[in-house]
Design a protein around this motif. Sequence first.
Motif, mmCIF file in Angstrom:
data_model
loop_
_atom_site.group_PDB
_atom_site.id
_atom_site.type_symbol
_atom_site.label_atom_id
_atom_site.label_comp_id
_atom_site.label_asym_id
_atom_site.label_seq_id
_atom_site.Cartn_x
_atom_site.Cartn_y
_atom_site.Cartn_z
ATOM 1 N N GLN A 16 0.847 -1.177 0.000
ATOM 2 C CA GLN A 16 0.000 0.000 0.000
ATOM 3 C C GLN A 16 0.887 1.232 0.000
ATOM 4 O O GLN A 16 2.051 1.177 0.395
ATOM 5 N N THR A 17 0.320 2.341 -0.448
ATOM 6 C CA THR A 17 1.067 3.591 -0.463
ATOM 7 C C THR A 17 0.109 4.749 -0.255
ATOM 8 O O THR A 17 -1.108 4.606 -0.429
ATOM 9 N N THR A 18 0.630 5.886 0.110
ATOM 10 C CA THR A 18 -0.150 7.113 0.202
ATOM 11 C C THR A 18 0.082 7.909 -1.068
ATOM 12 O O THR A 18 1.223 8.090 -1.493
ATOM 13 N N VAL A 19 -0.989 8.364 -1.697
ATOM 14 C CA VAL A 19 -0.849 9.190 -2.892
ATOM 15 C C VAL A 19 -0.344 10.559 -2.432
ATOM 16 O O VAL A 19 -0.974 11.202 -1.594
ATOM 17 N N PRO A 20 0.793 10.994 -2.961
ATOM 18 C CA PRO A 20 1.362 12.273 -2.528
ATOM 19 C C PRO A 20 0.387 13.433 -2.739
ATOM 20 O O PRO A 20 -0.415 13.436 -3.682
ATOM 21 N N ASP A 21 0.480 14.416 -1.863
ATOM 22 C CA ASP A 21 -0.401 15.580 -1.899
ATOM 23 C C ASP A 21 -0.393 16.244 -3.271
ATOM 24 O O ASP A 21 -1.444 16.622 -3.789
ATOM 25 N N THR A 22 0.777 16.385 -3.879
ATOM 26 C CA THR A 22 0.876 17.019 -5.199
ATOM 27 C C THR A 22 0.009 16.278 -6.216
ATOM 28 O O THR A 22 -0.721 16.895 -6.990
ATOM 29 N N VAL A 23 0.063 14.971 -6.207
ATOM 30 C CA VAL A 23 -0.722 14.162 -7.142
ATOM 31 C C VAL A 23 -2.214 14.289 -6.825
ATOM 32 O O VAL A 23 -3.040 14.435 -7.727
ATOM 33 N N ARG A 24 -2.567 14.243 -5.543
ATOM 34 C CA ARG A 24 -3.983 14.384 -5.152
ATOM 35 C C ARG A 24 -4.554 15.711 -5.632
ATOM 36 O O ARG A 24 -5.679 15.781 -6.131
ATOM 37 N N ARG A 25 -3.769 16.774 -5.494
ATOM 38 C CA ARG A 25 -4.249 18.099 -5.921
ATOM 39 C C ARG A 25 -4.398 18.175 -7.439
ATOM 40 O O ARG A 25 -5.410 18.677 -7.940
ATOM 41 N N VAL A 26 -3.411 17.673 -8.171
ATOM 42 C CA VAL A 26 -3.466 17.736 -9.630
ATOM 43 C C VAL A 26 -4.646 16.936 -10.167
ATOM 44 O O VAL A 26 -5.347 17.366 -11.080
ATOM 45 N N LEU A 27 -4.880 15.755 -9.597
ATOM 46 C CA LEU A 27 -5.984 14.904 -10.054
ATOM 47 C C LEU A 27 -7.316 15.236 -9.380
ATOM 48 O O LEU A 27 -8.335 14.622 -9.689
#
Length: 109
Positions: A16-27
């Motif tokens: 499992q991993t945490t989706v980085p904040d930068t990726v969460r914001r862009v998507l």
Amino acid sequence: MSGTLQAESTLTDRYQTTVPDTVRRVLRLGKRDKIRYTIRPDGEVVLSRAAAGEGNDPALAPFLGFLARDLAEHPERLQAVDPGLAQRIQALVGTVDVDLDAPLSADDE
């Protein structure tokens, strides 16, 4: 968006991993949103936000296809619902109103 952004995350022992904040914001990802992984022939993996409704049960379409083929190939198997069965079903559900178009709430999961 100009330029290329990069982000990293680490896999846990359970993959499992945490989706980085930068990726969460862009998507524009929020809690319980779905993510799509597209694997290209060259091995590149593209992460994108899945459109609403894409989280459907993957077995449903093949099952409905099976039913459609079976009905087309064997129409003689179709039978009317027995009145006794219809009465037993009605006795079980009574006066329960069901809105088949109403979305399921998150509490139902």
